[in-house]
Design a protein around this motif. Structure first.
Motif, PDB file in Angstrom:
ATOM      1  N   LEU A   1       0.831  -1.204   0.000  1.00 50.26           N
ATOM      2  CA  LEU A   1       0.000   0.000   0.000  1.00 50.26           C
ATOM      3  C   LEU A   1       0.868   1.257   0.000  1.00 50.26           C
ATOM      4  CD1 LEU A   1      -2.634  -1.225   2.625  1.00 50.26           C
ATOM      5  CD2 LEU A   1      -3.092  -0.779   0.203  1.00 50.26           C
ATOM      6  N   GLU A   2       1.916   1.225   0.783  1.00 53.70           N
ATOM      7  CA  GLU A   2       2.813   2.387   0.859  1.00 53.70           C
ATOM      8  C   GLU A   2       3.485   2.643  -0.486  1.00 53.70           C
ATOM      9  OE1 GLU A   2       6.290   3.942   3.898  1.00 53.70           O
ATOM     10  OE2 GLU A   2       4.898   2.358   4.507  1.00 53.70           O
ATOM     11  N   GLN A   3       3.901   1.578  -1.136  1.00 53.65           N
ATOM     12  CA  GLN A   3       4.555   1.708  -2.437  1.00 53.65           C
ATOM     13  C   GLN A   3       3.602   2.284  -3.482  1.00 53.65           C
ATOM     14  OE1 GLN A   3       6.252  -1.929  -3.869  1.00 53.65           O
ATOM     15  NE2 GLN A   3       7.207  -0.989  -5.657  1.00 53.65           N
ATOM     16  N   ALA A   4       2.310   1.942  -3.363  1.00 60.02           N
ATOM     17  CA  ALA A   4       1.308   2.429  -4.326  1.00 60.02           C
ATOM     18  C   ALA A   4       0.752   3.800  -3.948  1.00 60.02           C
ATOM     19  CB  ALA A   4       0.165   1.417  -4.433  1.00 60.02           C
ATOM     20  N   GLY A   5       1.134   4.308  -2.780  1.00 58.84           N
ATOM     21  CA  GLY A   5       0.647   5.616  -2.356  1.00 58.84           C
ATOM     22  C   GLY A   5      -0.761   5.587  -1.803  1.00 58.84           C
ATOM     23  N   VAL A   6      -1.196   4.429  -1.279  1.00 53.54           N
ATOM     24  CA  VAL A   6      -2.549   4.309  -0.714  1.00 53.54           C
ATOM     25  C   VAL A   6      -2.473   4.496   0.809  1.00 53.54           C
ATOM     26  CG1 VAL A   6      -4.538   2.801  -0.372  1.00 53.54           C
ATOM     27  CG2 VAL A   6      -3.276   2.732  -2.534  1.00 53.54           C
ATOM     28  N   PRO A   7      -3.223   5.427   1.368  1.00 51.02           N
ATOM     29  CA  PRO A   7      -3.226   5.612   2.821  1.00 51.02           C
ATOM     30  C   PRO A   7      -3.733   4.355   3.533  1.00 51.02           C
ATOM     31  CG  PRO A   7      -4.258   7.481   1.722  1.00 51.02           C
ATOM     32  CD  PRO A   7      -4.089   6.419   0.682  1.00 51.02           C
ATOM     33  N   TYR A   8      -3.181   4.067   4.691  1.00 53.83           N
ATOM     34  CA  TYR A   8      -3.633   2.906   5.444  1.00 53.83           C
ATOM     35  C   TYR A   8      -3.457   3.144   6.935  1.00 53.83           C
ATOM     36  CZ  TYR A   8       1.279   1.607   6.161  1.00 53.83           C
ATOM     37  OH  TYR A   8       2.596   1.610   6.535  1.00 53.83           O
ATOM     38  N   GLU A   9      -4.182   2.345   7.719  1.00 55.68           N
ATOM     39  CA  GLU A   9      -4.028   2.324   9.163  1.00 55.68           C
ATOM     40  C   GLU A   9      -3.972   0.873   9.615  1.00 55.68           C
ATOM     41  OE1 GLU A   9      -6.821   4.495  11.518  1.00 55.68           O
ATOM     42  OE2 GLU A   9      -6.883   6.202  10.131  1.00 55.68           O
ATOM     43  N   ILE A  10      -3.221   0.624  10.669  1.00 60.93           N
ATOM     44  CA  ILE A  10      -3.188  -0.699  11.290  1.00 60.93           C
ATOM     45  C   ILE A  10      -3.953  -0.614  12.607  1.00 60.93           C
ATOM     46  CG2 ILE A  10      -1.741  -2.527  12.258  1.00 60.93           C
ATOM     47  CD1 ILE A  10       0.468  -1.673  10.347  1.00 60.93           C
ATOM     48  N   VAL A  11      -4.966  -1.454  12.739  1.00 59.40           N
ATOM     49  CA  VAL A  11      -5.795  -1.474  13.947  1.00 59.40           C
ATOM     50  C   VAL A  11      -5.507  -2.781  14.690  1.00 59.40           C
ATOM     51  CG1 VAL A  11      -8.125  -1.355  14.887  1.00 59.40           C
ATOM     52  CG2 VAL A  11      -7.569  -0.130  12.756  1.00 59.40           C
ATOM     53  N   PRO A  12      -4.787  -2.714  15.807  1.00 60.23           N
ATOM     54  CA  PRO A  12      -4.433  -3.946  16.524  1.00 60.23           C
ATOM     55  C   PRO A  12      -5.660  -4.711  17.009  1.00 60.23           C
ATOM     56  CG  PRO A  12      -3.162  -2.064  17.324  1.00 60.23           C
ATOM     57  CD  PRO A  12      -4.250  -1.512  16.447  1.00 60.23           C
ATOM     58  N   GLY A  13      -5.450  -5.991  17.253  1.00 54.10           N
ATOM     59  CA  GLY A  13      -6.509  -6.836  17.803  1.00 54.10           C
ATOM     60  C   GLY A  13      -5.959  -7.728  18.888  1.00 54.10           C
ATOM     61  N   ILE A  14      -6.821  -8.439  19.577  1.00 51.39           N
ATOM     62  CA  ILE A  14      -6.384  -9.372  20.619  1.00 51.39           C
ATOM     63  C   ILE A  14      -5.821 -10.608  19.947  1.00 51.39           C
ATOM     64  CG2 ILE A  14      -7.137 -10.840  22.524  1.00 51.39           C
ATOM     65  CD1 ILE A  14      -9.262  -8.736  23.143  1.00 51.39           C
ATOM     66  N   THR A  15      -4.582 -10.920  20.219  1.00 51.17           N
ATOM     67  CA  THR A  15      -3.954 -12.069  19.573  1.00 51.17           C
ATOM     68  C   THR A  15      -4.415 -13.378  20.214  1.00 51.17           C
ATOM     69  OG1 THR A  15      -1.840 -12.964  18.811  1.00 51.17           O
ATOM     70  CG2 THR A  15      -1.895 -12.069  21.051  1.00 51.17           C
ATOM     71  N   ALA A  16      -4.432 -14.439  19.421  1.00 52.95           N
ATOM     72  CA  ALA A  16      -5.011 -15.715  19.854  1.00 52.95           C
ATOM     73  C   ALA A  16      -4.288 -16.319  21.050  1.00 52.95           C
ATOM     74  CB  ALA A  16      -5.006 -16.703  18.688  1.00 52.95           C
ATOM     75  N   GLY A  17      -2.968 -16.155  21.129  1.00 52.01           N
ATOM     76  CA  GLY A  17      -2.220 -16.750  22.224  1.00 52.01           C
ATOM     77  C   GLY A  17      -2.663 -16.247  23.576  1.00 52.01           C
ATOM     78  N   ILE A  18      -3.069 -14.985  23.636  1.00 54.48           N
ATOM     79  CA  ILE A  18      -3.543 -14.399  24.889  1.00 54.48           C
ATOM     80  C   ILE A  18      -5.041 -14.635  25.060  1.00 54.48           C
ATOM     81  CG2 ILE A  18      -3.866 -12.231  26.137  1.00 54.48           C
ATOM     82  CD1 ILE A  18      -1.269 -11.242  24.823  1.00 54.48           C
TER      83      ILE A  18
END
Length: 496
Positions: A107-124
């Motif tokens: 996405l960064e290479q293509a110039g598309v804005p993005y956000e990362i929204v964390p989640g609860i990981t399965a191990g926890i």
């Protein structure tokens, strides 16, 4: 002229329980125009997306991908450059073995804005739902997450086994059941005691959750005998001994029961919420969308008493007044509601409303406002009230995306029992099944059918279902009593 780029949200859906998605992730899902989702995302989350959203399944299983990662990256870039809001819905946390780094780079290479929204990981999350904290002052001061397979030729994880075996108290291996013999062997050979407790958690935080306890010396044979398969977490460490019998999650009254509640209206039911609180997984099917029929000025009755069949009919009536610039003081008739809930809707517009039971049978004929299906249903219940003067304020149509949710749940064998509370539920649910390529006759071969009363039973039999049971009384309490008595999970069509 170039289209303004949209935004791609790389969202962690959590380990399975739909209540574990973050508020930010839920908000973005509701706003999404395109949703690309993985196999480990609970299909029930799709019901919270926009009714117009496009769904793209990106399911991945070991050595079997519906879409290759390169194709997923291309789709994210394509829809982002088209100016759309896109949600990439991933199980657990997108940054924990979710390949979010590769997608973000594309996405960064293509110039598309993005956000990362964390989640609860399965191990926890899975460990917590099994009743085990991954850290504990007396048992574990460190915690590590490790891939259970990697890109090596054998797929066996290439890691520093000596450091892992001797330096980490609690270890969570993801998707490693296929390599469980190798993992156990490496930990033992690099210094971990063969008596080290191990806990396997399959389908953690969902109604399909299963657990299996052992130690590094015994867990391989136990897992084989119990036919444990991915998706599963392998939790290694002394904290595993904290699990004593059923966990807080597994001991809920309706744990492991998958309920399909058929709804004929747009709003989720209170019964669904109550059943979820008891531990059930609830799918309200089919998802419906309200189609408004705003009244024309000439159709708005000014001198007749009005009976509203639902809160929605009240809202649309007052919206029609505003659209036609009609002053409420021109409406001379009295307002009646079919229920207390509808009367409250009338009162929310600062008008006085009464329940229909308060109206004299000798009063002049009413004008009835509501949806056609509701009219026919209420007509049987209040025959002394209903006259031909009916105005349709709205109707309900099935949201097509709900068919994809049903198909995914069916693939995961989470359709087991159907309960019809009334004849109308038979109609709406059956139409939804047929749109998914399912028939009443076929679904009756693997699903029990329970009816709330004789009328729903007659409608179900006529539609082609094999009815196995009728509730003693048509109430939520009677339904819960049956659910608690039956060992098999239930699928229910809800009260409308």
């Amino acid at each position: 002229m170039m289209t303004k780029p949209g935004c791609v949200y790389l969202v962690g859906a959590g380990p399975g329980d739909i209540g574990l998605v973050t508020l930010k992730g839920y908000t973005y899902l509701q706003q999404a125009e395109v949703v690309l989702y993985d196999r480990l995302v609970n299909p029930l989350l799709l019901e919270y997306a926009s009714q117009q959203a496009e769904f793209i399944y990106c399911g991945k299983m070991p050595k079997k991908h519906i879409l290759r990662q390169e194709a997923i990256n291309e789709l994210l870039v394509k829809h982002g450059l088209e100016g759309k809001n896109v949600v990439r819905l991933k199980g657990g946390d997108p940054s924990v073995f979710g390949r979010v780094g590769e997608e973000a780079a594309a996405l960064e290479q293509a110039g598309v804005p993005y956000e990362i929204v964390p989640g609860i990981t399965a191990g926890i999350g899975a460990a917590a739902y099994a009743g085990v904290p991954v850290t504990h002052r007396e048992h574990s001061l460190s915690f590590a997450v490790i891939t259970g397979h990697d890109k090596s030729p054998s797929g066996e994880p290439l890691i520093d086994w000596h450091a892992l075996a001797n330096g980490i108290d609690t270890i969570a291996f993801y998707m490693g059941l296929g390599n469980l013999p190798y993992i156990s062997e490496q930990l033992i050979s690099h210094g971990r005691s063969s008596d080290t407790p191990v806990l396997l958690i399959q389908w953690g935080t969902t109604g399909k959750q299963r657990t299996l306890q052992g130690n590094l010396a015994t867990i391989v044979q136990k897992a084989k005998a119990a036919q444990f398969k991915n998706p599963a977490i392998i939790l290694v460490g002394d904290v595993s001994t904290l699990k004593k019998g059923e966990s807080w999650f597994e001991s809920k009254p309706l744990f492991s029961q998958h309920l399909l509640l058929g709804r004929a209206g747009e709003e989720p039911s209170e019964m669904a919420r109550h059943l979820r609180e008891q531990g059930a997984e609830v799918f309200e099917f089919p998802r419906m969308q309200k189609k408004k029929h705003l009244l024309k000025k000439a159709d708005i009755p000014a001198n007749r008493d009005l009976l509203f069949l639902s809160p929605a009919s009240v809202d649309i009536f007052f919206e029609s007044l505003q659209a036609n610039k009609i002053d409420i003081r021109r409406i001379q008739g009295e307002f009646y509601g079919i229920s207390k809930k509808t009367v409250k809707a009338i009162e929310s517009y600062h008008c006085f409303g009464k329940e229909i039971a308060e109206r004299s049978p000798d009063a002049p004929p009413l004008v009835i406002l509501g949806d056609p299906e509701g009219f026919h249903r209420k007509e049987q219940r209040y025959p002394f009230v209903f006259e031909p003067d009916f105005i349709a304020t709205h109707s309900f149509i099935r949201v097509q995306q709900t068919e994809q949710t049903f198909s995914r749940l069916q693939e995961e064998e989470r359709i087991e029992t159907i309960i019809f509370p009334n004849a109308r539920s038979v109609k709406t649910v059956t139409e939804g099944f047929q749109a998914c390529g399912e028939t009443p006759e076929n679904i009756s071969t693997y699903a029990r059918v329970i009816c709330f009363g004789e009328k729903s039973k007659q409608a179900a039999v006529k539609a082609g279902y094999a009815v196995s049971e009728v509730l003693s009384e048509p109430t939520e309490e009677a339904l819960q009593e049956v659910l608690l008595q039956k060992e098999a999970p239930l699928v229910a069509a809800a009260l409308s």
